[in-house]
Design a protein around this motif. Structure first.
Motif, PDB file in Angstrom:
ATOM      1  N   LYS A 164      20.402  26.856  -8.632  1.00  0.00           N
ATOM      2  CA  LYS A 164      21.434  25.869  -8.513  1.00  0.00           C
ATOM      3  C   LYS A 164      22.721  25.992  -9.233  1.00  0.00           C
ATOM      4  O   LYS A 164      23.863  25.893  -8.868  1.00  0.00           O
ATOM      5  N   LEU A 165      22.503  26.225 -10.645  1.00  0.00           N
ATOM      6  CA  LEU A 165      23.587  26.334 -11.445  1.00  0.00           C
ATOM      7  C   LEU A 165      24.287  27.556 -11.172  1.00  0.00           C
ATOM      8  O   LEU A 165      25.647  27.524 -11.299  1.00  0.00           O
ATOM      9  N   THR A 166      23.796  28.886 -10.991  1.00  0.00           N
ATOM     10  CA  THR A 166      24.509  29.831 -10.567  1.00  0.00           C
ATOM     11  C   THR A 166      25.202  29.723  -9.218  1.00  0.00           C
ATOM     12  O   THR A 166      26.325  30.311  -9.151  1.00  0.00           O
ATOM     13  N   GLU A 167      24.533  29.059  -8.303  1.00  0.00           N
ATOM     14  CA  GLU A 167      25.081  29.127  -7.012  1.00  0.00           C
ATOM     15  C   GLU A 167      26.645  28.146  -7.238  1.00  0.00           C
ATOM     16  O   GLU A 167      27.522  28.592  -6.587  1.00  0.00           O
ATOM     17  N   ALA A 168      26.597  27.011  -7.869  1.00  0.00           N
ATOM     18  CA  ALA A 168      27.542  26.134  -7.772  1.00  0.00           C
ATOM     19  C   ALA A 168      28.571  26.623  -9.038  1.00  0.00           C
ATOM     20  O   ALA A 168      29.905  26.054  -8.678  1.00  0.00           O
ATOM     21  N   ARG A 210      33.630  16.991 -22.063  1.00  0.00           N
ATOM     22  CA  ARG A 210      32.131  17.277 -22.191  1.00  0.00           C
ATOM     23  C   ARG A 210      31.511  16.260 -21.385  1.00  0.00           C
ATOM     24  O   ARG A 210      30.407  16.939 -20.655  1.00  0.00           O
ATOM     25  N   ILE A 211      31.727  15.263 -21.067  1.00  0.00           N
ATOM     26  CA  ILE A 211      31.186  14.162 -20.269  1.00  0.00           C
ATOM     27  C   ILE A 211      31.282  14.476 -18.929  1.00  0.00           C
ATOM     28  O   ILE A 211      30.362  14.650 -18.143  1.00  0.00           O
ATOM     29  N   GLU A 212      32.492  14.922 -18.316  1.00  0.00           N
ATOM     30  CA  GLU A 212      32.684  15.449 -17.241  1.00  0.00           C
ATOM     31  C   GLU A 212      31.780  16.676 -16.932  1.00  0.00           C
ATOM     32  O   GLU A 212      31.093  16.969 -15.840  1.00  0.00           O
ATOM     33  N   ARG A 213      31.517  17.627 -17.866  1.00  0.00           N
ATOM     34  CA  ARG A 213      30.683  18.753 -17.516  1.00  0.00           C
ATOM     35  C   ARG A 213      29.481  18.650 -17.408  1.00  0.00           C
ATOM     36  O   ARG A 213      28.945  19.136 -16.550  1.00  0.00           O
ATOM     37  N   MET A 238      28.653  16.894 -14.102  1.00  0.00           N
ATOM     38  CA  MET A 238      28.551  18.023 -12.989  1.00  0.00           C
ATOM     39  C   MET A 238      27.038  18.718 -12.859  1.00  0.00           C
ATOM     40  O   MET A 238      26.512  18.892 -12.098  1.00  0.00           O
ATOM     41  N   VAL A 239      26.770  18.940 -14.084  1.00  0.00           N
ATOM     42  CA  VAL A 239      25.234  19.500 -14.178  1.00  0.00           C
ATOM     43  C   VAL A 239      24.143  18.443 -13.788  1.00  0.00           C
ATOM     44  O   VAL A 239      23.282  19.087 -12.962  1.00  0.00           O
ATOM     45  N   TYR A 240      24.072  17.309 -14.420  1.00  0.00           N
ATOM     46  CA  TYR A 240      23.147  16.242 -13.963  1.00  0.00           C
ATOM     47  C   TYR A 240      23.372  16.338 -12.595  1.00  0.00           C
ATOM     48  O   TYR A 240      22.522  15.890 -11.608  1.00  0.00           O
ATOM     49  N   GLY A 241      24.422  16.149 -11.816  1.00  0.00           N
ATOM     50  CA  GLY A 241      24.568  16.004 -10.491  1.00  0.00           C
ATOM     51  C   GLY A 241      23.870  16.980  -9.641  1.00  0.00           C
ATOM     52  O   GLY A 241      23.315  16.984  -8.768  1.00  0.00           O
ATOM     53  N   ALA A 249      20.189  16.493  -9.982  1.00  0.00           N
ATOM     54  CA  ALA A 249      19.586  15.437  -9.759  1.00  0.00           C
ATOM     55  C   ALA A 249      18.245  15.265  -8.987  1.00  0.00           C
ATOM     56  O   ALA A 249      17.512  14.435  -9.647  1.00  0.00           O
ATOM     57  N   GLU A 250      18.250  16.173  -8.075  1.00  0.00           N
ATOM     58  CA  GLU A 250      16.753  16.177  -7.494  1.00  0.00           C
ATOM     59  C   GLU A 250      15.511  16.672  -8.462  1.00  0.00           C
ATOM     60  O   GLU A 250      14.451  15.981  -8.546  1.00  0.00           O
ATOM     61  N   GLU A 251      15.812  17.679  -9.320  1.00  0.00           N
ATOM     62  CA  GLU A 251      14.841  18.116 -10.160  1.00  0.00           C
ATOM     63  C   GLU A 251      14.536  16.786 -11.305  1.00  0.00           C
ATOM     64  O   GLU A 251      13.446  16.852 -11.817  1.00  0.00           O
ATOM     65  N   MET A 252      15.741  16.490 -11.554  1.00  0.00           N
ATOM     66  CA  MET A 252      15.404  15.030 -12.705  1.00  0.00           C
ATOM     67  C   MET A 252      14.684  14.055 -12.213  1.00  0.00           C
ATOM     68  O   MET A 252      13.874  13.533 -12.838  1.00  0.00           O
ATOM     69  N   ALA A 253      14.861  13.877 -10.863  1.00  0.00           N
ATOM     70  CA  ALA A 253      14.021  12.633 -10.294  1.00  0.00           C
ATOM     71  C   ALA A 253      12.705  12.970 -10.026  1.00  0.00           C
ATOM     72  O   ALA A 253      11.700  12.136 -10.148  1.00  0.00           O
ATOM     73  N   GLU A 254      12.356  14.423  -9.902  1.00  0.00           N
ATOM     74  CA  GLU A 254      11.038  14.735  -9.731  1.00  0.00           C
ATOM     75  C   GLU A 254      10.174  15.060 -10.839  1.00  0.00           C
ATOM     76  O   GLU A 254       9.070  14.573 -10.682  1.00  0.00           O
ATOM     77  N   ARG A 255      10.651  15.475 -11.649  1.00  0.00           N
ATOM     78  CA  ARG A 255       9.834  16.105 -12.864  1.00  0.00           C
ATOM     79  C   ARG A 255      10.399  16.165 -14.245  1.00  0.00           C
ATOM     80  O   ARG A 255       9.881  16.020 -15.289  1.00  0.00           O
ATOM     81  N   ILE A 256      11.781  16.492 -14.298  1.00  0.00           N
ATOM     82  CA  ILE A 256      12.536  16.711 -15.551  1.00  0.00           C
ATOM     83  C   ILE A 256      12.664  15.785 -16.361  1.00  0.00           C
ATOM     84  O   ILE A 256      13.357  14.698 -15.552  1.00  0.00           O
ATOM     85  N   HIS A 257      12.191  15.344 -17.415  1.00  0.00           N
ATOM     86  CA  HIS A 257      12.295  14.152 -18.205  1.00  0.00           C
ATOM     87  C   HIS A 257      13.362  14.255 -19.197  1.00  0.00           C
ATOM     88  O   HIS A 257      14.053  13.016 -19.406  1.00  0.00           O
ATOM     89  N   ALA A 258      13.797  15.286 -19.737  1.00  0.00           N
ATOM     90  CA  ALA A 258      14.824  15.500 -20.684  1.00  0.00           C
ATOM     91  C   ALA A 258      15.523  16.901 -20.375  1.00  0.00           C
ATOM     92  O   ALA A 258      14.812  17.663 -20.324  1.00  0.00           O
TER      93      ALA A 258
END
Length: 90
Positions: free
Chosen positions: A10-14, A57-60, A63-66, A69-78
């Motif tokens: 995801k990060l490579t593509e975006a 830094r916050i905007e960056r 961007m990454v959290y956005g 988002a799917e991975e954070m909701a499913e499994r990633i805790h931190a």
């Protein structure tokens, strides 16, 4: 697909990063909130991308959290982030 691979894809593509490091730190958090025995719950990601130019830094980080988002909701805790432009990484 493993979560580390999903993050990389995801990060490579975006962001077309010049550097992308995805480190699974889950083993260091065993027994902590959100940790799972199978891992892939705690990550540190370093992204060096021209897409961050002119952004705070916050905007960056937003961007990454956005993007993840799917991975954070499913499994990633931190998710620890280091977000740099190519000039900052030199």
């Amino acid at each position: 697909m493993e979560y580390a691979d999903r993050i990389r894809r995801k990060l490579t593509e975006a962001l077309a990063p010049e550097r992308l490091d995805v480190v699974d730190e889950s083993g260091r958090h065993a027994g902590h909130a959100g940790a799972r025995p199978e891992g892939e719950t705690h990550f540190h990601v370093t992204v060096v991308s021209a897409a961050f130019a002119g952004r705070s830094r916050i905007e960056r980080q937003r961007m990454v959290y956005g993007l993840l988002a799917e991975e954070m909701a499913e499994r990633i805790h931190a998710l620890g982030l280091t977000t740099l432009t190519p000039d900052e990484a030199r």
